[in-house]
Write a protein that holds these residues in place. Structure first.
Motif, mmCIF file in Angstrom:
data_model
loop_
_atom_site.group_PDB
_atom_site.id
_atom_site.type_symbol
_atom_site.label_atom_id
_atom_site.label_comp_id
_atom_site.label_asym_id
_atom_site.label_seq_id
_atom_site.Cartn_x
_atom_site.Cartn_y
_atom_site.Cartn_z
ATOM 1 N N ARG A 169 32.298 117.804 88.717
ATOM 2 C CA ARG A 169 31.127 118.686 88.548
ATOM 3 C C ARG A 169 30.680 119.268 89.894
ATOM 4 O O ARG A 169 30.295 120.437 89.982
ATOM 5 C CB ARG A 169 29.966 117.907 87.902
ATOM 6 C CG ARG A 169 30.171 117.622 86.411
ATOM 7 C CD ARG A 169 28.900 117.086 85.778
ATOM 8 N NE ARG A 169 28.541 115.765 86.283
ATOM 9 C CZ ARG A 169 28.940 114.625 85.738
ATOM 10 N NH1 ARG A 169 29.714 114.623 84.649
ATOM 11 N NH2 ARG A 169 28.562 113.464 86.242
ATOM 12 N N ASP A 170 30.783 118.452 90.949
ATOM 13 C CA ASP A 170 30.280 118.884 92.268
ATOM 14 C C ASP A 170 31.252 119.816 92.998
ATOM 15 O O ASP A 170 30.818 120.677 93.778
ATOM 16 C CB ASP A 170 30.003 117.661 93.149
ATOM 17 C CG ASP A 170 28.834 116.824 92.666
ATOM 18 O OD1 ASP A 170 28.035 117.359 91.853
ATOM 19 O OD2 ASP A 170 28.729 115.650 93.064
ATOM 20 N N SER A 199 33.855 122.610 89.351
ATOM 21 C CA SER A 199 33.361 123.460 88.267
ATOM 22 C C SER A 199 32.238 124.359 88.738
ATOM 23 O O SER A 199 31.712 124.210 89.830
ATOM 24 C CB SER A 199 32.892 122.608 87.098
ATOM 25 O OG SER A 199 31.862 121.739 87.490
ATOM 26 N N VAL A 213 36.169 116.637 82.745
ATOM 27 C CA VAL A 213 35.242 117.724 83.070
ATOM 28 C C VAL A 213 35.970 119.062 83.232
ATOM 29 O O VAL A 213 35.481 120.108 82.814
ATOM 30 C CB VAL A 213 34.455 117.380 84.360
ATOM 31 C CG1 VAL A 213 33.564 118.546 84.790
ATOM 32 C CG2 VAL A 213 33.611 116.127 84.149
ATOM 33 N N VAL A 214 37.152 119.021 83.858
ATOM 34 C CA VAL A 214 37.947 120.240 84.082
ATOM 35 C C VAL A 214 39.334 119.994 83.495
ATOM 36 O O VAL A 214 40.255 119.551 84.185
ATOM 37 C CB VAL A 214 38.046 120.584 85.580
ATOM 38 C CG1 VAL A 214 38.779 121.911 85.791
ATOM 39 C CG2 VAL A 214 36.656 120.638 86.215
ATOM 40 N N GLU A 259 34.158 112.117 87.316
ATOM 41 C CA GLU A 259 33.492 113.196 86.587
ATOM 42 C C GLU A 259 32.461 113.887 87.491
ATOM 43 O O GLU A 259 32.344 115.118 87.498
ATOM 44 C CB GLU A 259 32.795 112.646 85.337
ATOM 45 C CG GLU A 259 33.742 112.184 84.237
ATOM 46 C CD GLU A 259 32.984 111.497 83.099
ATOM 47 O OE1 GLU A 259 31.777 111.765 82.942
ATOM 48 O OE2 GLU A 259 33.609 110.695 82.374
ATOM 49 N N ALA A 260 31.729 113.089 88.267
ATOM 50 C CA ALA A 260 30.740 113.654 89.187
ATOM 51 C C ALA A 260 31.423 114.508 90.256
ATOM 52 O O ALA A 260 30.918 115.584 90.627
ATOM 53 C CB ALA A 260 29.927 112.540 89.830
#
Length: 371
Positions: free
Chosen positions: A367-368, A371, A33-34, A363-364
């Motif tokens: 995102r939380d 990002s 994700v990042v 990944e969650a």
């Protein structure tokens, strides 16, 4: 914006992933994700099984010794050394993992190999020994360990008593004069996540005996035998925190080896170099297989999260299953927990697919929080 720096300091997911594998999977998920995120992995343990592996991951040298297993047969046990510090894990020598499936020996299992493992660490030049205790197959009060280090436990006829906790009922004399003299010059730290006394309703046989195959009659026999054993060696020490750890091996270390008790996660965070790693972090990811009531009592995630909060760094957790309400997580200094069972409700599938599921959980997190 400052590039986030994530410290992954999680324990193993028992039966699914080692602490090293947990860190690898979390790292992969975060970077999906990042991509530019900086991730530092510091696998942790609380003194139980996995402690040597965590030390090796932190730069200690893995060594092996051939020692006596809990059933009296030889096993290969690992310990870890860096400079003059050794990390010794009693489960490596005397743990449940050395018992054949479905086979227990609650009355006769011995910690003799744990004493041999401590002797190996002394031979390696250790001046400080972190003795992680947990996951034992034994309830012998550490008598086997002390025998391996030179103590003699004799019955009324002057003969050595047999192995295991049950035989301690026959103890008439304990001769500690032959103990390895090097022990006196070593800082021996008893690292455990439990603070039980040796005997009684919160003692080793009653609280932990059943998971080692003990029946109710066996528990009564073991408790009485350990009460007698302590009456010979020193009953006051039997009440100290940690005396009941790992089938009472904590008592043997405290009463005869001059050990000092410290919560396992505190010791391991010191040994592993957690403080400087934490100073570099903007987010900490901790965790273990099950976040439950036990987590709050000295388990690795609670220790990691508390240290993170004290340093002003936010901590989140990953786990296989979550059995704590949000308010308990908050008290444990954990901002949010990500459970694999939220992604896959079938526990068997969850354990079999723990790696890919953990990447999705990471990944969650990214995102939380990133990002």
């Amino acid at each position: 914006m400052e590039t986030p720096h994530v410290l992954v300091a999680a324990d193993k997911f028992k039966g699914s992933l080692t602490a090293v594998q947990v860190a690898e999977r979390v790292t992969a998920g975060l970077r999906r994700v990042v991509p530019g995120v900086r991730v530092e992995a510091l696998p942790v343990a609380d003194g139980g099984d996995g402690t040597v592996a965590a030390a090796v991951a932190a730069g200690f040298e893995r060594r092996e010794a051939r020692v006596t297993g809990p059933l009296g047969t030889p096993v290969t046990a690992a310990y870890a050394v860096r400079d003059t510090t050794a990390v010794v894990e009693m489960a490596e020598a005397s743990g449940l993992q050395h018992l054949p499936a479905g086979e227990f020996a609650p009355l006769t299992a011995t910690t003799y190999g744990s004493g041999e493992l401590l002797a190996a660490a002394l031979d390696a030049g250790a001046r400080t020994i972190v003795f992680g205790v947990g996951g034992s197959a034994t309830t012998d009060g550490g008598a086997g360990m002390l025998a391996a280090l030179g103590a003699r436990f004799l019955d009324g006829d002057g003969k050595p008593v047999g192995p295991g906790g049950g035989a301690l009922a026959e103890l008439a004399e304990a001769d500690l004069s032959g103990l390895d003299p090097r022990i006196a010059d070593v800082d021996l730290i008893l690292a455990s996540d439990v603070d039980n006394p040796l005997t009684g309703p919160k003692g080793a046989p009653e609280v932990y005996g059943r998971q080692k195959g003990a029946t109710e009659d066996d528990i009564a026999v073991l408790d009485a035998a350990l009460v007698h054993y302590a009456s010979v060696l020193g009953p006051e020490t039997a009440e100290l925190p940690g005396a009941g750890a790992a089938g009472g091996i904590g008592y043997g270390a405290l009463v005869a080896l001059g050990a000092r008790f410290r919560p396992g996660i505190e010791v391991m965070l010191d040994v592993l170099g957690f403080a400087p790693a934490l100073a570099r972090a903007t987010l900490v990811v901790t965790g273990e297989g099950s976040l439950d009531e036990q987590t709050l009592h000295g388990k690795a995630p609670a220790g990691v999260a508390a240290a993170a909060r004290a340093a002003g760094v936010e901590a989140v957790a990953v786990c296989g299953r979550l059995a704590l309400p949000p308010e308990a997580l908050g008290k444990a200094c954990i901002r949010r927990a990500y459970a694999l069972t939220d992604l896959e409700p079938d526990p068997a599938v969850c354990m079999a697919q723990a790696g890919p599921l953990l990447e999705r959980a990471a990944e969650a997190i990214a995102r939380d929080f990133l990002s």
